[in-house]
Design a protein around this motif. Structure first.
Motif, PDB file in Angstrom:
ATOM      1  N   THR A   1      -0.557  -9.947 -14.910  1.00  0.00           N
ATOM      2  CA  THR A   1      -0.880 -11.353 -15.110  1.00  0.00           C
ATOM      3  C   THR A   1      -2.252 -11.442 -15.759  1.00  0.00           C
ATOM      4  O   THR A   1      -2.935 -10.432 -15.959  1.00  0.00           O
ATOM      5  N   LEU A   2      -2.679 -12.645 -16.085  1.00  0.00           N
ATOM      6  CA  LEU A   2      -3.998 -12.864 -16.662  1.00  0.00           C
ATOM      7  C   LEU A   2      -4.932 -13.451 -15.617  1.00  0.00           C
ATOM      8  O   LEU A   2      -4.531 -14.325 -14.839  1.00  0.00           O
ATOM      9  N   ALA A   3      -6.172 -12.974 -15.607  1.00  0.00           N
ATOM     10  CA  ALA A   3      -7.126 -13.429 -14.595  1.00  0.00           C
ATOM     11  C   ALA A   3      -7.442 -14.911 -14.739  1.00  0.00           C
ATOM     12  O   ALA A   3      -7.644 -15.615 -13.745  1.00  0.00           O
ATOM     13  N   ALA A   4      -7.481 -15.395 -15.956  1.00  0.00           N
ATOM     14  CA  ALA A   4      -7.757 -16.814 -16.194  1.00  0.00           C
ATOM     15  C   ALA A   4      -6.504 -17.623 -15.911  1.00  0.00           C
ATOM     16  O   ALA A   4      -5.492 -17.480 -16.609  1.00  0.00           O
ATOM     17  N   ALA A   5      -6.556 -18.482 -14.906  1.00  0.00           N
ATOM     18  CA  ALA A   5      -5.369 -19.224 -14.474  1.00  0.00           C
ATOM     19  C   ALA A   5      -4.729 -20.048 -15.589  1.00  0.00           C
ATOM     20  O   ALA A   5      -3.497 -20.060 -15.714  1.00  0.00           O
ATOM     21  N   PRO A   6      -5.498 -20.771 -16.430  1.00  0.00           N
ATOM     22  CA  PRO A   6      -4.844 -21.552 -17.487  1.00  0.00           C
ATOM     23  C   PRO A   6      -4.077 -20.675 -18.471  1.00  0.00           C
ATOM     24  O   PRO A   6      -2.992 -21.047 -18.915  1.00  0.00           O
ATOM     25  N   LEU A   7      -4.624 -19.512 -18.807  1.00  0.00           N
ATOM     26  CA  LEU A   7      -3.933 -18.623 -19.731  1.00  0.00           C
ATOM     27  C   LEU A   7      -2.688 -18.023 -19.089  1.00  0.00           C
ATOM     28  O   LEU A   7      -1.655 -17.865 -19.741  1.00  0.00           O
TER      29      LEU A   7
ATOM     30  N   LEU B   1       0.068 -20.418 -19.382  1.00  0.00           N
ATOM     31  CA  LEU B   1       0.763 -20.334 -20.661  1.00  0.00           C
ATOM     32  C   LEU B   1       1.762 -19.177 -20.656  1.00  0.00           C
ATOM     33  O   LEU B   1       2.884 -19.309 -21.152  1.00  0.00           O
ATOM     34  N   ARG B   2       1.340 -18.056 -20.112  1.00  0.00           N
ATOM     35  CA  ARG B   2       2.233 -16.888 -20.053  1.00  0.00           C
ATOM     36  C   ARG B   2       3.520 -17.223 -19.309  1.00  0.00           C
ATOM     37  O   ARG B   2       4.619 -16.843 -19.732  1.00  0.00           O
ATOM     38  N   ARG B   3       3.390 -17.956 -18.216  1.00  0.00           N
ATOM     39  CA  ARG B   3       4.566 -18.276 -17.410  1.00  0.00           C
ATOM     40  C   ARG B   3       5.394 -19.403 -18.022  1.00  0.00           C
ATOM     41  O   ARG B   3       6.609 -19.459 -17.840  1.00  0.00           O
ATOM     42  N   ALA B   4       4.756 -20.297 -18.761  1.00  0.00           N
ATOM     43  CA  ALA B   4       5.455 -21.472 -19.291  1.00  0.00           C
ATOM     44  C   ALA B   4       6.308 -21.158 -20.513  1.00  0.00           C
ATOM     45  O   ALA B   4       7.317 -21.819 -20.748  1.00  0.00           O
ATOM     46  N   PHE B   5       5.894 -20.167 -21.305  1.00  0.00           N
ATOM     47  CA  PHE B   5       6.576 -19.852 -22.560  1.00  0.00           C
ATOM     48  C   PHE B   5       7.085 -18.417 -22.525  1.00  0.00           C
ATOM     49  O   PHE B   5       6.278 -17.482 -22.450  1.00  0.00           O
ATOM     50  N   PRO B   6       8.390 -18.190 -22.605  1.00  0.00           N
ATOM     51  CA  PRO B   6       8.884 -16.803 -22.673  1.00  0.00           C
ATOM     52  C   PRO B   6       8.246 -16.000 -23.796  1.00  0.00           C
ATOM     53  O   PRO B   6       7.959 -14.807 -23.613  1.00  0.00           O
TER      54      PRO B   6
ATOM     55  N   ARG C   1       4.959 -14.254 -22.912  1.00  0.00           N
ATOM     56  CA  ARG C   1       4.894 -13.177 -21.925  1.00  0.00           C
ATOM     57  C   ARG C   1       4.072 -12.014 -22.463  1.00  0.00           C
ATOM     58  O   ARG C   1       3.628 -11.149 -21.729  1.00  0.00           O
ATOM     59  N   GLY C   2       3.861 -12.009 -23.781  1.00  0.00           N
ATOM     60  CA  GLY C   2       3.057 -10.961 -24.400  1.00  0.00           C
ATOM     61  C   GLY C   2       1.567 -11.205 -24.358  1.00  0.00           C
ATOM     62  O   GLY C   2       0.800 -10.381 -24.880  1.00  0.00           O
ATOM     63  N   LEU C   3       1.094 -12.290 -23.746  1.00  0.00           N
ATOM     64  CA  LEU C   3      -0.348 -12.568 -23.727  1.00  0.00           C
ATOM     65  C   LEU C   3      -1.178 -11.449 -23.088  1.00  0.00           C
ATOM     66  O   LEU C   3      -2.271 -11.147 -23.585  1.00  0.00           O
TER      67      LEU C   3
END
Length: 272
Positions: free
Chosen positions: A220-226, A229-234, A237-239
């Protein structure tokens, strides 16, 4: 599906170019600064540029999905002639607005569907417009694997490289559905990433990517907003991988694929 793609992840490929369009991430230079922690992320709708490479008639018909996919591919190539570069377009759902309009039409008394709406409804519409815009005759694959679409696209792209293609452009993208479909598939906006991959280095190459299937937990990404985005858009998932690329970090990262299998990728920056 034949067995070629299943061998694909276990190899290293060169990364020549990256692009991204997402809410609050207008392009790769800005996104890289945000992913490095040099710039704060601020929510803003995705900015989809007009499809200037299309002829005027097709440009007027170009949907949000088409504009997104074309911009991602062109930015990743950064001026390179796409004529001989194979493409993989992968999306979890494609054109939500066109799907909504078709459903409205079919639910009414006049069920005559316009030819333009129909040909824009097929899953390979973005790939077709890419061919029109770039005049490329190179092979093109179009995939959908729901939330695993990015991983499926990676496997297919690397499979093509193993099968003899010198370069492949991977474009992963998603777009929103209006209500009432939005309640069932709540993708909030349009977003995607593109990776220009090859079997041999170019002068501009960023480094190499080595992939393998794994059952390790997803990063996962440490920054919650980012990470939101990772979870909202398939397609996003590459973020976590893009974060590694932006930082020049060679630690492996695990991305969502078809559970319980995930995709482990390691980016190795090119040495000066």
């Amino acid at each position: 599906m034949n067995q070629r793609p299943h061998a694909a992840p276990h190899t290293a490929v060169w990364l020549h170019g990256v692009s991204i369009i997402a809410p609050g991430l207008a392009d790769w230079p800005q996104a890289a600064a945000v992913l490095r922690g040099e710039q704060a992320w601020a929510h803003a709708p995705s900015v989809l540029p007009p499809a200037q490479a299309l002829p005027a008639a097709e440009r007027r018909r170009a949907s949000r999905v088409v504009r997104l996919a074309l911009a991602l591919g062109q930015r990743a190539l950064d001026g390179q002639d796409p004529a001989d570069i194979a493409t993989v377009f992968t999306s979890s759902g494609a054109d939500g607005h066109n799907c909504h309009a078709l459903c409205e039409q079919l639910a009414g008394e006049d069920r005559a569907i316009s030819p333009t709406r129909f040909h824009n409804s097929v899953h390979n519409a973005a790939a077709g417009y890419w061919g029109i815009a770039t005049r490329s005759m190179a092979p093109s694959q179009v995939l959908c694997a729901h939330d695993a679409s990015l991983g499926a696209g990676w496997i297919d792209a690397v499979g093509q490289l193993l099968d003899g293609a010198p370069e492949v452009l991977l474009v992963a993208y998603d777009s929103e559905y209006p209500e009432p479909l939005h309640a069932c598939r709540p993708v909030p906006d349009a977003a995607g990433i593109a990776l220009w991959l090859g079997t041999a280095p170019r002068e501009r190459s960023l480094g190499t990517l080595h992939g393998a299937l794994t059952r390790d937990p997803v990063n996962t990404l440490a920054a919650a907003p980012l990470d939101g985005l990772r979870r909202a858009f398939p397609a996003l998932r590459g973020l976590p991988l893009l974060e590694r690329i932006a930082r020049g970090d060679d630690r492996p990262v695990v991305l969502d694929y078809l559970a319980p299998q995930h995709l482990r990728l390691r980016f190795t920056p090119r040495q000066p």
